[in-house]
Motif scaffolding. Structure first.
Motif, PDB file in Angstrom:
ATOM      1  N   GLN A 176      -7.730  -0.609  -0.470  1.00  0.00           N
ATOM      2  CA  GLN A 176      -7.633  -0.301  -1.896  1.00  0.00           C
ATOM      3  C   GLN A 176      -6.763  -1.326  -2.627  1.00  0.00           C
TER       4      GLN A 176
ATOM      5  N   LYS B 132      -1.487   4.020  -1.477  1.00  0.00           N
ATOM      6  CA  LYS B 132      -2.873   3.603  -1.312  1.00  0.00           C
ATOM      7  C   LYS B 132      -3.072   2.967   0.057  1.00  0.00           C
TER       8      LYS B 132
ATOM      9  N   SER C 240     -11.663   4.320  -5.363  1.00  0.00           N
ATOM     10  CA  SER C 240     -10.471   5.006  -5.873  1.00  0.00           C
ATOM     11  C   SER C 240      -9.347   4.003  -6.114  1.00  0.00           C
ATOM     12  N   ILE C 241      -9.611   3.032  -6.961  1.00  0.00           N
ATOM     13  CA  ILE C 241      -8.651   1.947  -7.202  1.00  0.00           C
ATOM     14  C   ILE C 241      -8.312   1.787  -8.682  1.00  0.00           C
TER      15      ILE C 241
ATOM     16  N   GLU D 142     -13.042   5.927  -0.923  1.00  0.00           N
ATOM     17  CA  GLU D 142     -11.813   5.128  -0.829  1.00  0.00           C
ATOM     18  C   GLU D 142     -11.949   3.821  -1.611  1.00  0.00           C
TER      19      GLU D 142
ATOM     20  N   ALA E 104       0.830  -1.206   0.000  1.00  0.00           N
ATOM     21  CA  ALA E 104       0.000   0.000   0.000  1.00  0.00           C
ATOM     22  C   ALA E 104       0.865   1.258   0.000  1.00  0.00           C
TER      23      ALA E 104
ATOM     24  N   ARG F 250      -8.150  -3.654  -5.579  1.00  0.00           N
ATOM     25  CA  ARG F 250      -7.416  -3.589  -6.848  1.00  0.00           C
ATOM     26  C   ARG F 250      -6.957  -4.983  -7.274  1.00  0.00           C
TER      27      ARG F 250
END
Length: 349
Positions: free
Chosen positions: A259, A255, A287-288, A284, A250, A263
């Motif tokens: 996430q 990220k 937002s990937i 959140e 991350a 992803r």
């Protein structure tokens, strides 16, 4: 199945790509899940419905257009009211949305599938749903009796409601590989999707590979598994939110661990429907789509796959059609999973 490279673009908030189902319909690859769960006494938390409504409203404002619900979830009336309000406000149009609901155990007679979907449509204030799923392969009455209705017979009812236009797509949920093969061999209309538990502990590679080979979309519920504190059972394995491997990945991408998790599922070609009643996590979670996990990242993440199930309803494991391996555990079906009223006031049939 390949995800479209173009994103749905909204004036504010998130941008969520779509993919095409085997019937030509498009579905956003990330949705908003509306199951509030059961508490430690297996009671449904009706008191959380207002918070769900508030967060769902925010999610639609932000750009979510894929909403997943079910008869079991008790919240179809509130979802319908929220969507109607957003349409009236001009935030979205009905045709912009992809709404999924599900048929519960006691409606597995072919003629009862239509009864179930019409009741859901009444509660949702809609003329059709974009997707109707068979929630589980078992058929169980409100009294907990195993009706032993073959899911192939139930599927005929699904094909009928598709023909009537009450649903634009039909699919299943919680079906294993063998059940999927049997359904495909004995159906006129193949399922467009199979919604199952998939997360870092439960990758379900064989099932995912088979569904992909048949052009059936795989939708992941419980995509965070036991990572989230509310599902962190004493015997549950890593990873958790503070897992150093995931924290490193991350940090590398700027990220969060959640996430990275979503992803990873997205790069496997899996649609996810994370649930949350926290507004910040709405953005959140979506937002990937602006970063890519590399092969080394995916290799490390794949090592967490050990077959551990977060959702294991042992109280159904002796019923015909139960899709999972059986374990040495016995318990009665929780009353909350047998009969209920819908809505926050528990007064809607």
């Amino acid at each position: 199945m390949e995800f479209h490279s173009l994103c749905l673009r909204w004036e504010i908030g998130v941008q969520i790509p779509t993919t095409t189902l085997n019937n030509g319909k498009t579905i956003p690859v990330l949705g908003y899940g509306t199951w509030l769960g059961l508490d430690d006494k297996f009671n449904f938390p009706y008191e959380d419905i207002p918070k769900l409504v508030e967060t769902l409203s925010y999610a639609i404002d932000t750009g979510y257009r894929h909403i997943d619900t079910a008869h079991l979830y008790r919240v179809e009336p509130e979802i319908g009211e929220t969507i109607a309000k957003k349409i009236q406000e001009g935030v979205c149009k009905r045709e912009d949305l992809f709404i999924t609901t599900k048929v519960w155990h006691q409606f597995h007679k072919p003629t009862d599938v239509e009864v179930s979907v019409r009741a859901s449509l009444r509660r949702l204030r809609m003329d059709y749903v974009d997707q109707l799923l068979m929630h589980w392969p078992m058929s169980i009455t409100e009294e907990g009796v195993d009706e032993k209705i073959d899911y192939l017979e139930t599927w005929k009812g699904f094909e009928a409601v598709l023909e009537l236009g009450l649903a634009r797509s039909i699919g299943v949920s919680n079906f294993n590989v063998e059940q999927m093969k049997r359904l495909l061999e004995n159906s006129k209309v193949p399922p467009a999707a199979n919604q199952v538990e998939i997360n870092l502990n439960l990758g379900q590679k064989d099932l995912v590979d088979y569904c992909k080979s048949q052009n059936i979309a795989v939708v992941a519920y419980s995509p965070f598994g036991t990572m989230v504190p509310s599902r962190n059972a004493p015997d549950s394995p890593e990873p958790k939110m503070d897992n150093p491997v995931l924290l490193d990945i991350a940090k590398k991408h700027g990220k969060t661990v959640t996430q990275v998790t979503l992803r990873y599922l997205h790069q496997r070609g899996i649609i996810s429907i994370p649930k949350t009643v926290t507004k910040s996590r709405v953005v959140e979670n979506a937002s990937i789509f602006d970063f890519q996990l590399d092969a080394a990242d995916c290799e490390l993440i794949s090592k967490f796959d050990n077959g551990y199930r977060t959702v294991r309803p042992v109280f159904w494991q002796d019923y015909q059609g139960y899709p999972f391996d059986k374990v040495d555990n016995k318990m009665a079906i929780p009353p909350a999973l047998l009969k209920w009223k819908n809505g926050a006031k528990q007064d809607i049939d």
